[in-house]
Motif scaffolding. Structure first.
Motif, PDB file in Angstrom:
ATOM      1  N   LYS A 199       5.751   0.075   6.399  1.00 48.70           N
ATOM      2  CA  LYS A 199       6.519  -0.281   5.210  1.00 48.70           C
ATOM      3  C   LYS A 199       5.877   0.306   3.945  1.00 48.70           C
ATOM      4  O   LYS A 199       6.553   0.523   2.954  1.00 48.70           O
ATOM      5  CB  LYS A 199       6.598  -1.794   5.065  1.00 48.70           C
ATOM      6  CG  LYS A 199       7.355  -2.498   6.169  1.00 48.70           C
ATOM      7  CD  LYS A 199       7.434  -3.965   5.826  1.00 48.70           C
ATOM      8  CE  LYS A 199       8.039  -4.753   6.946  1.00 48.70           C
ATOM      9  NZ  LYS A 199       8.120  -6.177   6.629  1.00 48.70           N
ATOM     10  N   LEU A 200       4.561   0.500   3.974  1.00 42.49           N
ATOM     11  CA  LEU A 200       3.831   0.985   2.810  1.00 42.49           C
ATOM     12  C   LEU A 200       3.515   2.466   2.971  1.00 42.49           C
ATOM     13  O   LEU A 200       3.436   2.970   4.082  1.00 42.49           O
ATOM     14  CB  LEU A 200       2.519   0.207   2.658  1.00 42.49           C
ATOM     15  CG  LEU A 200       2.630  -1.326   2.678  1.00 42.49           C
ATOM     16  CD1 LEU A 200       1.248  -1.954   2.626  1.00 42.49           C
ATOM     17  CD2 LEU A 200       3.480  -1.826   1.518  1.00 42.49           C
ATOM     18  N   ASP A 201       3.282   3.163   1.844  1.00 42.67           N
ATOM     19  CA  ASP A 201       2.889   4.558   1.975  1.00 42.67           C
ATOM     20  C   ASP A 201       1.427   4.643   2.417  1.00 42.67           C
ATOM     21  O   ASP A 201       0.702   3.645   2.456  1.00 42.67           O
ATOM     22  CB  ASP A 201       3.146   5.343   0.686  1.00 42.67           C
ATOM     23  CG  ASP A 201       2.262   4.918  -0.478  1.00 42.67           C
ATOM     24  OD1 ASP A 201       1.094   4.542  -0.252  1.00 42.67           O
ATOM     25  OD2 ASP A 201       2.744   4.960  -1.623  1.00 42.67           O
ATOM     26  N   LYS A 202       0.987   5.854   2.731  1.00 42.54           N
ATOM     27  CA  LYS A 202      -0.315   6.063   3.372  1.00 42.54           C
ATOM     28  C   LYS A 202      -1.486   5.454   2.584  1.00 42.54           C
ATOM     29  O   LYS A 202      -2.291   4.699   3.126  1.00 42.54           O
ATOM     30  CB  LYS A 202      -0.529   7.565   3.557  1.00 42.54           C
ATOM     31  CG  LYS A 202      -1.763   7.925   4.330  1.00 42.54           C
ATOM     32  CD  LYS A 202      -1.799   9.418   4.588  1.00 42.54           C
ATOM     33  CE  LYS A 202      -3.004   9.802   5.410  1.00 42.54           C
ATOM     34  NZ  LYS A 202      -3.022  11.232   5.736  1.00 42.54           N
ATOM     35  N   ALA A 259       0.563  -8.375   9.617  1.00 41.66           N
ATOM     36  CA  ALA A 259       0.842  -9.045   8.334  1.00 41.66           C
ATOM     37  C   ALA A 259       2.057  -8.428   7.649  1.00 41.66           C
ATOM     38  O   ALA A 259       2.115  -8.289   6.429  1.00 41.66           O
ATOM     39  CB  ALA A 259      -0.372  -9.014   7.418  1.00 41.66           C
ATOM     40  N   PHE A 260       3.051  -8.018   8.476  1.00 43.57           N
ATOM     41  CA  PHE A 260       4.337  -7.493   8.015  1.00 43.57           C
ATOM     42  C   PHE A 260       4.228  -6.142   7.307  1.00 43.57           C
ATOM     43  O   PHE A 260       5.104  -5.748   6.565  1.00 43.57           O
ATOM     44  CB  PHE A 260       5.061  -8.517   7.128  1.00 43.57           C
ATOM     45  CG  PHE A 260       5.139  -9.862   7.763  1.00 43.57           C
ATOM     46  CD1 PHE A 260       6.041 -10.119   8.766  1.00 43.57           C
ATOM     47  CD2 PHE A 260       4.255 -10.863   7.405  1.00 43.57           C
ATOM     48  CE1 PHE A 260       6.090 -11.351   9.389  1.00 43.57           C
ATOM     49  CE2 PHE A 260       4.298 -12.093   8.022  1.00 43.57           C
ATOM     50  CZ  PHE A 260       5.215 -12.338   9.023  1.00 43.57           C
ATOM     51  N   ARG A 261       3.124  -5.408   7.580  1.00 40.83           N
ATOM     52  CA  ARG A 261       2.966  -4.080   6.990  1.00 40.83           C
ATOM     53  C   ARG A 261       3.592  -2.994   7.867  1.00 40.83           C
ATOM     54  O   ARG A 261       3.840  -1.895   7.403  1.00 40.83           O
ATOM     55  CB  ARG A 261       1.480  -3.781   6.766  1.00 40.83           C
ATOM     56  CG  ARG A 261       0.847  -4.672   5.699  1.00 40.83           C
ATOM     57  CD  ARG A 261      -0.596  -4.325   5.485  1.00 40.83           C
ATOM     58  NE  ARG A 261      -1.428  -4.733   6.590  1.00 40.83           N
ATOM     59  CZ  ARG A 261      -2.425  -5.610   6.504  1.00 40.83           C
ATOM     60  NH1 ARG A 261      -2.706  -6.178   5.349  1.00 40.83           N
ATOM     61  NH2 ARG A 261      -3.153  -5.926   7.550  1.00 40.83           N
ATOM     62  N   GLN A 262       3.822  -3.288   9.130  1.00 40.82           N
ATOM     63  CA  GLN A 262       4.410  -2.314  10.051  1.00 40.82           C
ATOM     64  C   GLN A 262       5.512  -3.004  10.866  1.00 40.82           C
ATOM     65  O   GLN A 262       5.525  -4.222  10.988  1.00 40.82           O
ATOM     66  CB  GLN A 262       3.346  -1.779  11.018  1.00 40.82           C
ATOM     67  CG  GLN A 262       2.199  -1.060  10.341  1.00 40.82           C
ATOM     68  CD  GLN A 262       1.185  -0.584  11.347  1.00 40.82           C
ATOM     69  OE1 GLN A 262       1.473   0.295  12.148  1.00 40.82           O
ATOM     70  NE2 GLN A 262       0.006  -1.168  11.320  1.00 40.82           N
ATOM     71  N   TYR A 263       6.406  -2.198  11.425  1.00 42.54           N
ATOM     72  CA  TYR A 263       7.426  -2.779  12.291  1.00 42.54           C
ATOM     73  C   TYR A 263       7.888  -1.762  13.336  1.00 42.54           C
ATOM     74  O   TYR A 263       7.778  -0.557  13.148  1.00 42.54           O
ATOM     75  CB  TYR A 263       8.622  -3.301  11.482  1.00 42.54           C
ATOM     76  CG  TYR A 263       9.433  -2.264  10.742  1.00 42.54           C
ATOM     77  CD1 TYR A 263      10.615  -1.750  11.277  1.00 42.54           C
ATOM     78  CD2 TYR A 263       9.036  -1.802   9.483  1.00 42.54           C
ATOM     79  CE1 TYR A 263      11.360  -0.819  10.591  1.00 42.54           C
ATOM     80  CE2 TYR A 263       9.774  -0.875   8.791  1.00 42.54           C
ATOM     81  CZ  TYR A 263      10.940  -0.382   9.347  1.00 42.54           C
ATOM     82  OH  TYR A 263      11.685   0.547   8.667  1.00 42.54           O
ATOM     83  N   GLU A 304     -12.865  -1.245   5.470  1.00 37.43           N
ATOM     84  CA  GLU A 304     -13.401  -0.078   6.143  1.00 37.43           C
ATOM     85  C   GLU A 304     -12.277   0.902   6.440  1.00 37.43           C
ATOM     86  O   GLU A 304     -11.104   0.567   6.364  1.00 37.43           O
ATOM     87  CB  GLU A 304     -14.104  -0.501   7.432  1.00 37.43           C
ATOM     88  CG  GLU A 304     -15.298  -1.422   7.165  1.00 37.43           C
ATOM     89  CD  GLU A 304     -16.017  -1.830   8.430  1.00 37.43           C
ATOM     90  OE1 GLU A 304     -15.683  -1.281   9.493  1.00 37.43           O
ATOM     91  OE2 GLU A 304     -16.907  -2.691   8.341  1.00 37.43           O
ATOM     92  N   ARG A 305     -12.680   2.112   6.781  1.00 36.19           N
ATOM     93  CA  ARG A 305     -11.709   3.171   7.042  1.00 36.19           C
ATOM     94  C   ARG A 305     -10.697   2.735   8.100  1.00 36.19           C
ATOM     95  O   ARG A 305     -11.050   2.181   9.130  1.00 36.19           O
ATOM     96  CB  ARG A 305     -12.458   4.427   7.529  1.00 36.19           C
ATOM     97  CG  ARG A 305     -11.578   5.655   7.654  1.00 36.19           C
ATOM     98  CD  ARG A 305     -12.431   6.821   8.114  1.00 36.19           C
ATOM     99  NE  ARG A 305     -11.624   8.003   8.292  1.00 36.19           N
ATOM    100  CZ  ARG A 305     -11.433   8.924   7.369  1.00 36.19           C
ATOM    101  NH1 ARG A 305     -11.991   8.783   6.173  1.00 36.19           N
ATOM    102  NH2 ARG A 305     -10.695   9.988   7.605  1.00 36.19           N
ATOM    103  N   GLN A 306      -9.438   2.991   7.837  1.00 35.25           N
ATOM    104  CA  GLN A 306      -8.353   2.554   8.734  1.00 35.25           C
ATOM    105  C   GLN A 306      -7.314   3.669   8.815  1.00 35.25           C
ATOM    106  O   GLN A 306      -6.898   4.190   7.779  1.00 35.25           O
ATOM    107  CB  GLN A 306      -7.714   1.272   8.188  1.00 35.25           C
ATOM    108  CG  GLN A 306      -6.582   0.718   9.004  1.00 35.25           C
ATOM    109  CD  GLN A 306      -7.057  -0.145  10.152  1.00 35.25           C
ATOM    110  OE1 GLN A 306      -8.202  -0.520  10.202  1.00 35.25           O
ATOM    111  NE2 GLN A 306      -6.192  -0.422  11.093  1.00 35.25           N
ATOM    112  N   GLY A 307      -6.916   4.038  10.020  1.00 33.92           N
ATOM    113  CA  GLY A 307      -5.879   5.048  10.174  1.00 33.92           C
ATOM    114  C   GLY A 307      -4.511   4.520   9.776  1.00 33.92           C
ATOM    115  O   GLY A 307      -4.220   3.342   9.920  1.00 33.92           O
ATOM    116  N   TRP A 308      -3.712   5.408   9.228  1.00 32.52           N
ATOM    117  CA  TRP A 308      -2.355   5.004   8.809  1.00 32.52           C
ATOM    118  C   TRP A 308      -1.468   4.815  10.033  1.00 32.52           C
ATOM    119  O   TRP A 308      -0.601   3.988  10.070  1.00 32.52           O
ATOM    120  CB  TRP A 308      -1.773   6.082   7.884  1.00 32.52           C
ATOM    121  CG  TRP A 308      -0.488   5.687   7.233  1.00 32.52           C
ATOM    122  CD1 TRP A 308      -0.220   4.523   6.570  1.00 32.52           C
ATOM    123  CD2 TRP A 308       0.717   6.448   7.158  1.00 32.52           C
ATOM    124  NE1 TRP A 308       1.048   4.517   6.070  1.00 32.52           N
ATOM    125  CE2 TRP A 308       1.665   5.712   6.439  1.00 32.52           C
ATOM    126  CE3 TRP A 308       1.092   7.705   7.634  1.00 32.52           C
ATOM    127  CZ2 TRP A 308       2.943   6.162   6.170  1.00 32.52           C
ATOM    128  CZ3 TRP A 308       2.359   8.150   7.345  1.00 32.52           C
ATOM    129  CH2 TRP A 308       3.278   7.391   6.639  1.00 32.52           C
TER     130      TRP A 308
END
Length: 199
Positions: free
Chosen positions: A183-186, A154-158, A195-199
């Motif tokens: 793109k976002l901070d941790k 969803a365009f949060r990582q690249y 639920e818990r999600q790794g950065w």
């Protein structure tokens, strides 16, 4: 015979809604030299000595890919009037850039900056066009890409790749840098999930 076109611009009409694909295209120059008339008139073939395209920029804005109806390419019927062959002895693409944006998030999906390619003996046959699994034929290619980016989640990582060099004669491909980035901070990123999600 030669063809030379400068300052090409293509823009979408203002009436297109967000559910349509919109494309902005600009090119500084297109040069085609050595067009052969005999193969064109008697063999249904386009044959060109050289084609050079300079500084082409494309910005495409599309709805989410899964909302587009993409049907698999079907084999063409035999009564097709396609050319028997399209061939270019020397093909050069200088400083080509493309951005594919998503209308929903107003974010870049794919980006290529400063792609330059030199290809020898390019051929696209009628059999290639009729075969859904075939692309084209080429003798040798040397290409360089300054930067390529592919966005996901969803365009949060690249993924970013820089200084790509490929050469079919040397049978090599090199990368100057490759990385997967958020793109976002941790905490902003992990708070988006139930639920818990790794950065």
């Amino acid at each position: 015979t030669f063809l030379k076109i400068s300052n090409i611009k293509v823009v979408p009409t203002a009436g297109l809604d967000e559910k349509r694909v919109k494309v902005n295209l600009s090119a500084d120059q297109v040069n085609v030299t050595g067009f052969r008339w005999l193969p064109f008139l008697f063999q249904n073939t386009i044959s060109v000595d050289s084609a050079t395209l300079d500084n082409i920029k494309i910005i495409s804005s599309t709805p989410p890919l899964d909302s587009l109806k993409q049907e698999p390419r079907k084999a063409k019927r035999k009564q097709s009037k396609d050319y028997e062959l399209i061939e270019v002895k020397t093909f050069k693409l200088n400083e080509f850039s493309i951005q594919v944006k998503n209308n929903l998030y107003d974010s870049v999906r794919i980006s290529l900056r400063d792609l330059s390619v030199q290809a020898k003996d390019f051929q696209l046959t009628k059999a290639d066009i009729e075969n859904p699994t075939s692309l084209f034929h080429v003798g040798k290619i040397h290409g360089e890409i300054h930067q390529a980016m592919f966005h996901f989640d969803a365009f949060r990582q690249y993924v970013e790749v820089r200084d790509i060099i490929l050469d079919t004669e040397k049978k090599m491909m090199t990368f100057g840098y490759m990385g997967m980035l958020n793109k976002l901070d941790k905490y902003e990123y992990t708070s988006l999930f139930k639920e818990r999600q790794g950065w």
